[in-house]
Design a protein around this motif. Structure first.
Motif, mmCIF file in Angstrom:
data_model
loop_
_atom_site.group_PDB
_atom_site.id
_atom_site.type_symbol
_atom_site.label_atom_id
_atom_site.label_comp_id
_atom_site.label_asym_id
_atom_site.label_seq_id
_atom_site.Cartn_x
_atom_site.Cartn_y
_atom_site.Cartn_z
ATOM 1 N N ALA A 1 -4.199 -3.706 3.397
ATOM 2 C CA ALA A 1 -3.499 -2.467 3.054
ATOM 3 C C ALA A 1 -3.739 -2.124 1.589
ATOM 4 O O ALA A 1 -3.760 -2.997 0.722
ATOM 5 N N ALA A 2 -3.895 -0.839 1.319
ATOM 6 C CA ALA A 2 -4.153 -0.344 -0.038
ATOM 7 C C ALA A 2 -2.838 -0.303 -0.811
ATOM 8 O O ALA A 2 -2.093 0.668 -0.733
ATOM 9 N N THR A 3 -2.579 -1.376 -1.550
ATOM 10 C CA THR A 3 -1.339 -1.457 -2.323
ATOM 11 C C THR A 3 -1.583 -1.503 -3.828
ATOM 12 O O THR A 3 -0.639 -1.408 -4.595
ATOM 13 N N GLU A 4 -2.829 -1.652 -4.236
ATOM 14 C CA GLU A 4 -3.174 -1.729 -5.666
ATOM 15 C C GLU A 4 -3.779 -0.396 -6.116
ATOM 16 O O GLU A 4 -4.890 -0.043 -5.710
ATOM 17 N N PHE A 5 -3.040 0.334 -6.951
ATOM 18 C CA PHE A 5 -3.497 1.658 -7.369
ATOM 19 C C PHE A 5 -4.865 1.619 -8.033
ATOM 20 O O PHE A 5 -5.709 2.483 -7.775
ATOM 21 N N GLU A 6 -5.122 0.651 -8.883
ATOM 22 C CA GLU A 6 -6.407 0.611 -9.581
ATOM 23 C C GLU A 6 -7.567 0.436 -8.608
ATOM 24 O O GLU A 6 -8.660 0.979 -8.835
ATOM 25 N N ASP A 7 -7.345 -0.290 -7.520
ATOM 26 C CA ASP A 7 -8.399 -0.438 -6.512
ATOM 27 C C ASP A 7 -8.604 0.870 -5.755
ATOM 28 O O ASP A 7 -9.737 1.251 -5.434
ATOM 29 N N VAL A 8 -7.513 1.576 -5.464
ATOM 30 C CA VAL A 8 -7.632 2.894 -4.832
ATOM 31 C C VAL A 8 -8.365 3.836 -5.778
ATOM 32 O O VAL A 8 -9.258 4.578 -5.359
#
Length: 189
Positions: free
Chosen positions: A7-14
């Motif tokens: 799940a996309a939970t890390e803003f910097e990775d998004v």
């Protein structure tokens, strides 16, 4: 190479997957199907990323693929009722099932052609299943094997979703890159 999808939970990775190279650029941030058209048109530059940051406080807006610690892919998935697909005139509703929509699959340059998109689709489906989705829909192009321009390939192809177990359930009046889009569905329950 081992690919992990979560799940996309890390803003910097998004941001790595969806953000612009220059902060003052207008890029999609995968919002065009997620928010009402008026909101999408009003959001500019840095405000787009901040809007995604706020959405992430409500839950993951999709899934990310990792090769080790490096983020290498993205897939947007969310309940259809909370997307513009809920009111689309070009992409029909098949029935009243509360399906989730999977509308964007992106792999970073330098990592394409390694099967990461397939991992992303599987991971997105598993994320939706864990959240109780009864089905997942996608709206890829039906390109019959012809080359799709990379800037428009984010919707995927019919063959890609068929390989993941999806079935075509409807035609649409939507066309992307000269190819018709179709509704593909995978029932989860």
């Amino acid at each position: 190479m081992t690919i992990e999808v979560r799940a996309a939970t890390e803003f910097e990775d998004v941001r790595t997957m969806l953000g612009p190279k220059r902060p003052d650029s207008d890029v999609c941030w995968c919002l065009s199907y997620r928010v009402p058209g008026t909101v999408n048109r009003e959001l500019r530059r840095e405000a787009r990323g901040e809007y995604v940051r706020e959405l992430m406080r409500q839950g993951p807006p999709g899934v990310l693929a990792y090769a080790g610690d490096e983020v290498v892919g993205w897939a947007a998935i969310h309940p259809r009722a909370d997307t513009s697909f809920a009111t689309s005139r070009k992409i029909p509703h098949v029935d009243t099932l509360d399906a989730w929509s999977l509308w964007c699959v992106r792999v970073r340059p330098g990592h394409r052609g390694q099967g990461i998109a397939h991992h992303l689709i599987t991971g997105a489906v598993e994320h939706a299943r864990a959240e109780g989705a009864p089905a997942v829909e996608a709206y890829p192009v039906d390109n019959a094997g012809a080359k799709v321009d990379l800037t428009m390939a984010y919707v995927g192809t019919r063959a890609m979703f068929e390989q993941a177990g999806f079935e075509k359930v409807a035609d649409t009046t939507s066309v992307l890159n000269g190819f018709p889009r179709v509704v593909m569905r995978l029932r989860l329950s």
